[in-house]
Design an enzyme around this catalytic site. Structure first.
Site, PDB file in Angstrom:
ATOM      1  N   SER A 157       0.866  -1.098   0.059  1.00  0.00           N
ATOM      2  CA  SER A 157      -0.081  -0.138  -0.106  1.00  0.00           C
ATOM      3  C   SER A 157       0.940   1.129   0.140  1.00  0.00           C
ATOM      4  O   SER A 157       1.899   1.337   0.548  1.00  0.00           O
ATOM      5  CB  SER A 157      -1.088   0.038   1.286  1.00  0.00           C
ATOM      6  OG  SER A 157      -1.675  -1.166   1.254  1.00  0.00           O
TER       7      SER A 157
HETATM    8  N1  SAH Z   1      -0.764  -4.340   3.891  1.00  0.00           N
HETATM    9  C1  SAH Z   1      -0.326  -4.977   2.779  1.00  0.00           C
HETATM   10  C2  SAH Z   1      -1.346  -4.835   1.789  1.00  0.00           C
HETATM   11  C3  SAH Z   1      -1.277  -5.897   0.913  1.00  0.00           C
HETATM   12  S1  SAH Z   1      -2.330  -5.482  -0.355  1.00  0.00           S
HETATM   13  C4  SAH Z   1       0.937  -4.344   2.470  1.00  0.00           C
HETATM   14  O1  SAH Z   1       0.941  -3.051   2.463  1.00  0.00           O
HETATM   15  O2  SAH Z   1       1.908  -4.769   1.751  1.00  0.00           O
HETATM   16  C5  SAH Z   1      -3.756  -6.704   0.472  1.00  0.00           C
HETATM   17  C6  SAH Z   1      -3.411  -8.060   0.698  1.00  0.00           C
HETATM   18  O3  SAH Z   1      -4.504  -8.778   1.228  1.00  0.00           O
HETATM   19  C7  SAH Z   1      -2.713  -8.992  -0.243  1.00  0.00           C
HETATM   20  O4  SAH Z   1      -1.651  -9.543  -0.016  1.00  0.00           O
HETATM   21  C8  SAH Z   1      -3.967 -10.054  -0.550  1.00  0.00           C
HETATM   22  O5  SAH Z   1      -3.396 -11.318  -0.876  1.00  0.00           O
HETATM   23  C9  SAH Z   1      -4.570 -10.206   0.895  1.00  0.00           C
HETATM   24  N2  SAH Z   1      -6.040 -10.684   0.891  1.00  0.00           N
HETATM   25  C10 SAH Z   1      -6.754 -10.445  -0.051  1.00  0.00           C
HETATM   26  N3  SAH Z   1      -7.780 -11.199   0.345  1.00  0.00           N
HETATM   27  C11 SAH Z   1      -7.646 -11.759   1.843  1.00  0.00           C
HETATM   28  C12 SAH Z   1      -8.396 -12.560   2.529  1.00  0.00           C
HETATM   29  N4  SAH Z   1      -9.709 -13.017   2.447  1.00  0.00           N
HETATM   30  N5  SAH Z   1      -7.603 -13.118   3.538  1.00  0.00           N
HETATM   31  C13 SAH Z   1      -6.306 -12.519   4.008  1.00  0.00           C
HETATM   32  N6  SAH Z   1      -5.753 -12.026   3.227  1.00  0.00           N
HETATM   33  C14 SAH Z   1      -6.276 -11.380   1.946  1.00  0.00           C
END
Ligand code: SAH
Length: 204
Positions: A55
């Site tokens: 993000s």
């Molecule tokens: N906070 C992280 C954001 C990553 S993007 C960062 O800044 O790196 C969002 C993440 O949510 C992705 O890695 C995706 O695989 C995960 N995600 C999506 N749906 C999900 C779910 N149902 N349970 C757990 N993780 C999930």
């Protein structure tokens, strides 16, 4: 470069000193693919593994500020991704339980946490839609992917007085903060529009 990034994030309206200190401290470039690390201190999202993104720092700071984390709070994070938001929560001395559903990212970030000495209480491979009922209730829950609606199972895992910060909507999302007022009452506040990768549900 981190000081400049923290100043930029502050100029966009983030005031929480501990959150800004986290941005000044955490080496974001190490959470990113080496091909993007030269850009790590720009206020932008970047691709990580499995078609996901780290993000934008402003968004991380905004969500964290809304969450109002106190030391020793039990915090559930859905969507570990690169682990950057996790590191911010750990910097605030929260007890962090974090869930990721992409196996490739889970493995990569798990190794990275070990190498760096980041210690969430639990890092779970699974579906965050379900939360973590065996560890509930939580003081705070943060969702870092766009949810089509607020998952009821997450509301059920909040303490009374607890807060859930979650971007809700398809395409664009509205940032919501939901506070549990009693066993049955929840207050909802909205904080503008963001765009996240989708929160995906395991249908089984
Ligand atoms: N906070 C992280 C954001 C990553 S993007 C960062 O800044 O790196 C969002 C993440 O949510 C992705 O890695 C995706 O695989 C995960 N995600 C999506 N749906 C999900 C779910 N149902 N349970 C757990 N993780 C999930």
């Amino acid at each position: 470069m981190r000081n400049q990034l923290a100043e930029l994030v502050a100029s966009k309206g983030i005031h929480n000193k501990k959150v800004l200190e986290a941005i000044r401290t955490i080496p974001r470039h190490l959470f990113m693919d080496s091909s993007f690390e030269d850009h790590a201190y720009q206020d932008k999202p970047f691709p990580i593994a499995a078609d996901q993104t780290i993000s934008q720092p402003y968004t991380v700071a905004f969500q964290t500020e809304l969450l109002e984390v106190e030391p020793d709070h039990k915090v559930l994070e859905i969507g570990t991704g690169s682990g950057y938001q996790t590191a911010v929560l750990l910097h605030l001395r929260a007890k962090v339980y974090t869930i990721e559903r992409q196996r490739e990212l889970f493995k990569k970030t798990n190794l990275f946490f070990k190498k760096m000495g980041y210690r969430p209480k639990k890092f779970v491979f699974g579906d965050g839609y379900k939360g973590l009922p065996e560890q509930a209730p939580f003081d705070r829950i943060i969702v870092t992917a766009g949810a089509p609606e607020v998952p009821k199972k997450l509301l059920a895992q909040l303490k009374v007085g607890g807060k859930l910060v979650i971007p809700v909507g398809e395409g664009d999302q509205e940032m919501l903060r939901i506070t549990r007022k009693s066993d049955t009452e929840f207050a909802r506040e909205a904080f503008g529009t963001f765009r996240f990768v989708p929160l995906l549900e395991n249908k089984n």
